[in-house]
Every structure is written in C-alpha cells, then in structure tokens.
Design an enzyme around this catalytic site. Structure first.
Site, PDB file in Angstrom:
ATOM      1  N   ASP A  85       0.825  -1.205   0.000  1.00 51.69           N
ATOM      2  CA  ASP A  85       0.000   0.000   0.000  1.00 51.69           C
ATOM      3  C   ASP A  85       0.860   1.256   0.000  1.00 51.69           C
ATOM      4  O   ASP A  85       1.458   1.612   1.009  1.00 51.69           O
ATOM      5  CB  ASP A  85      -0.915  -0.022   1.227  1.00 51.69           C
ATOM      6  CG  ASP A  85      -1.950   1.086   1.210  1.00 51.69           C
ATOM      7  OD1 ASP A  85      -1.924   1.910   0.277  1.00 51.69           O
ATOM      8  OD2 ASP A  85      -2.787   1.128   2.132  1.00 51.69           O
ATOM      9  N   ASP A 296      -1.802   6.246  -6.010  1.00 53.81           N
ATOM     10  CA  ASP A 296      -1.963   5.328  -4.886  1.00 53.81           C
ATOM     11  C   ASP A 296      -2.265   3.912  -5.360  1.00 53.81           C
ATOM     12  O   ASP A 296      -3.273   3.678  -6.020  1.00 53.81           O
ATOM     13  CB  ASP A 296      -3.099   5.833  -3.993  1.00 53.81           C
ATOM     14  CG  ASP A 296      -3.222   5.061  -2.690  1.00 53.81           C
ATOM     15  OD1 ASP A 296      -2.417   4.149  -2.463  1.00 53.81           O
ATOM     16  OD2 ASP A 296      -4.132   5.369  -1.908  1.00 53.81           O
TER      17      ASP A 296
END
Length: 442
Positions: A85, A296
């Site tokens: 992440d 992201d």
C-alpha cells in the site's frame, strides 16, 4: 490505501465482489545490468465476499483488488502475505499465537516490543495520523490506525527481522519497525490469505524509508493474471522511456495535505481531443492543502473533486450520446461516488468508439481508454443489459478533499516511484508481454 481521519487524509472506495492481486515471488530475478534490483511476479486472485469479516456498523466499501507481497518475518522465519500500500505508512501484522495466518511474536527470538520512552515512539511516529500513546500497564508504545472504509487496527509498536521474497535469494534480513496488532478489522485484507499490510509511502516508519528503498515500480495487466513488481532501478530494454512528473512538496504543515503521500501536479484533463475548460487553480492544493493529487496503489478507481468531475462527466456524456445508453436512474450511485452509469447488452464489450480520457501531469500523462473507462457492476442487470459505470468518481459525494489516481487506471502502465529524484514515472507497456519477456511464470 490512504487513511481518512479528521481533519484530513483520504478515502478508498471499494467494490462489492472482492478479488485481489497477489505477488507470489517464488524467487526474485536479479536484473543483469542492475544486480541490486529484484523482480517479482504479480498474480490476480479472487476473494469470496464471505471471507470478509462482517460488521453492521461499518461502511459498505470493501476492497475488491489489492496488491500483496510475500515476506518472512522473525527468527526462525514465519511466512507472511502483506498488502502492498503506497498510501499508508506503518506496516503491521495480525499478531496471535494460534492462527495460521497470523504472526506469532512469542515464537520469534528476534522480536522486540518498543517502549514508550524509545525515540521511535516519541519522534519517528510523528507522521502517523493518530499519535502513538503509552500503554500504562506494559509501558509499550501503543498504535492505532483507522481507514476510510472504517477498517481499524491497533496494537503495539514492535520490531523484528523482515525478509522480502524467497529467503534463499533475498538480501539479508532488515530489522523493521511495525505494528503488532491484536485487534484488526480491515476490508483490504482477506483473512483467509493475508497477514497484514506493508506501508510504502514516504513516512519515517514506512517500509520504503526503513529499508532505504530509493526506487520501486510495478505494472498490472488488463487481460490476465500477469504483472510485475520491481524493487530497484528500472532498466528494461523492451520498454519505452518513462515520462516523469515531479512530487509536489509543501513543507508547511497544512490540515488537508498529506506530506508523505506520492503527490503530483494534475495540470488538466482531456476527453478525446477536447481539452476540458478546468481552471488550473482548481487543480492546485488550496491554502488548507485540500486538492492535492495522489498516485496510490491502494485505491482501485480514480476520484476527482466535484467541479472538475462534473465538467468531465458532462463532456463524456456529450461525446458518447450516440454510443452508450445512459442508465437514467438518478438515485443509483455505485459505491456512493459513481453516478454516471450505462446499460450495455450482456455478452457485448464496451464499444470501441468510446473516447479516451487523458490525465495530464507536468511532464507526463496517463491515457485511460477502452474497458478501463467503464466497470461492470457485479450482479446488476436491467433486462438483457448489464450496468457499467464510469470509473471516475466524484470526491464530493464521499466526501474527500483530494484527487486520487487509482490502480485501475494504471493497468498496462509501468509506474515507477523514484524517491531518489522526487518523481513518479509512467510508460505504456503490455504488462502480460513484459512478464513473459522477464521470464516470470505464474
């Protein structure tokens, strides 16, 4: 996956039929010209909805795609599969003594808890969205995380030896600070297959910072289960040159600006050959930091602030009025942010004449075309038609205060995070072909 906590941070919207992208590095492959670089294969894997923990008090957002990487942790090594992440800082593991998909700290001779008085607890945890606290009885450094989909985890700040990939081929283990969580509800994690989360942003306690990783990159295929994660420099002879856009840096603390995210400058949006009339000032962070643009890996789709989104929505509808059939159900909003949906006959692909959408950055652009523009909503039918929704969401409906470039729009794009030079690079690539050329077998 970016967190969402008042007064700031960011939301990830997630789909109803969870699946995940898994990195299964049977062994990393050193690049001939860059021996310090390691390559891992990516693989797509479905997660049944029944495997996710249920909670009537949680938001209805659930991850349906995540990137996971295999590691070993501790002495002797324990296998762990962690969500990769780039929108999070602190890595964490689900800690327990009996569960096969948890890390058992008591079985590791190299494990240690971090006390409240440690500089790591006092100062290095400064970038965490919730400040670390002191557990009164144990004097351990207590950490808690809360994400936008109402996922939560809490436990003690700890350290142990981390080894990425196959132990026989990976570099020496690195002592890494992480959260040893005893309480966790996270929709990004399939409890039947994942152990925790690997934080990859630029914060002081991220895995990237602790391991002194200066570059990493990945690509995701839009056709099959193949993909690539590369840690180190990108030097692949079959690839087009990367086009780079610099990080946006704001040193002054602002309530709505995440200083450790991978923030870039969105300069404009184009539909087909039409440049949208969006004032550049709207695409810049304002005096509070609201309006930054993040790249992201933990977010599935792309989100735009309300005014630019509405301009994009209007132009896309205009250019597709003779190509696509609008759903025309004003009350239907997929995942709370996707209010532009269409009816497409079952069994038929998205029409080839749908105009592309280009996200224009300073020095680079990302072109979204074909089926990446529309997402078929699982289980939704109208007569003989399926429901397909535009894969750009309205941030104001969530609400969030940022532009977020999700990984769905990064398919067949090589994305490089270059911390050494403060930039993100993009290059179009057929990711399944790249996997084959690199000799990765899934």
């Amino acid at each position: 996956m970016a967190t969402l906590l008042l007064p700031f941070l960011f939301l990830i919207l997630l789909s109803q039929s969870p699946t995940s992208l898994s990195i299964r590095p049977n062994h990393p492959h050193p690049l001939p010209s860059k021996p310090k670089s390691l390559i891992f294969p990516l693989k797509t894997r479905s997660i049944p909805p029944s495997s996710l923990p249920s909670s009537p008090n949680k938001l209805r957002f659930h991850h349906n795609v995540t990137l996971t990487v295999s590691l070993s942790v501790g002495t002797p090594p324990q296998n762990a599969t962690m969500v990769l992440d780039t929108g999070s800082e602190l890595s964490w593991l689900r800690c327990a003594t009996s569960s096969p998909l948890s890390f058992n700290p008591y079985a590791s001779s190299s494990f240690s808890s971090i006390p409240c008085s440690s500089p790591t607890c006092v100062s290095q945890a400064r970038d965490l969205p919730i400040p670390a606290t002191c557990e009164k009885s144990s004097k351990k450094c207590h950490v808690a995380l809360s994400y936008s989909d109402a996922s939560t985890s809490e436990g003690s700040l700890s350290s142990d030896l981390f080894r990425l990939g196959d132990m026989s081929a990976s570099p020496s283990p690195i002592r890494t600070t992480f959260g040893c969580m005893t309480s966790a509800f996270d929709s990004a994690l399939d409890p039947t297959a994942t152990t925790g989360l690997l934080g990859m942003n630029r914060g002081a306690l991220s895995f990237v910072t602790q391991t002194e990783t200066r570059r990493f990159s990945y690509c995701i295929s839009d056709r099959d289960s193949s993909g690539v994660l590369l840690i180190g420099s990108t030097n692949l002879p079959f690839m087009l040159p990367l086009n780079y856009t610099p990080f946006v840096q704001i040193n002054l603390p602002l309530p709505y600006f995440d200083r450790v995210a991978y923030s870039v400058q969105l300069d404009g949006i184009r539909v087909g050959s039409t440049q949208l009339p969006i004032p550049k000032s709207v695409l810049l962070p304002d005096h509070t930091g609201a309006g930054q643009t993040m790249v992201d890996s933990g977010t599935q789709f792309t989100f735009l602030l309300g005014d630019p989104y509405n301009i994009l929505r209007t132009e896309f509808l205009r250019q597709t009025e003779r190509i696509l059939t609008p759903l025309n159900e004003p009350d239907y909003v997929f995942q709370g942010a996707f209010d532009l949906c269409f009816r497409v006959p079952e069994g038929k692909p998205v029409p080839v004449y749908v105009p592309s959408v280009a996200l224009v950055f300073k020095g680079a652009e990302m072109v979204v075309a074909g089926e990446r523009l529309l997402y078929k909503v699982p289980g939704e039918k109208r007569g003989g038609d399926g429901v397909w929704c535009f894969t750009f969401g309205n941030s104001d409906l969530v609400p969030i205060s940022a532009y977020v470039i999700g990984h769905h729009h990064q398919q067949n794009v090589w994305v490089e995070y270059d911390l050494e030079n403060g930039r993100v690079g993009f290059a179009p690539v057929k990711c399944d072909v790249a996997s084959q050329k690199l000799g990765l077998t899934l």
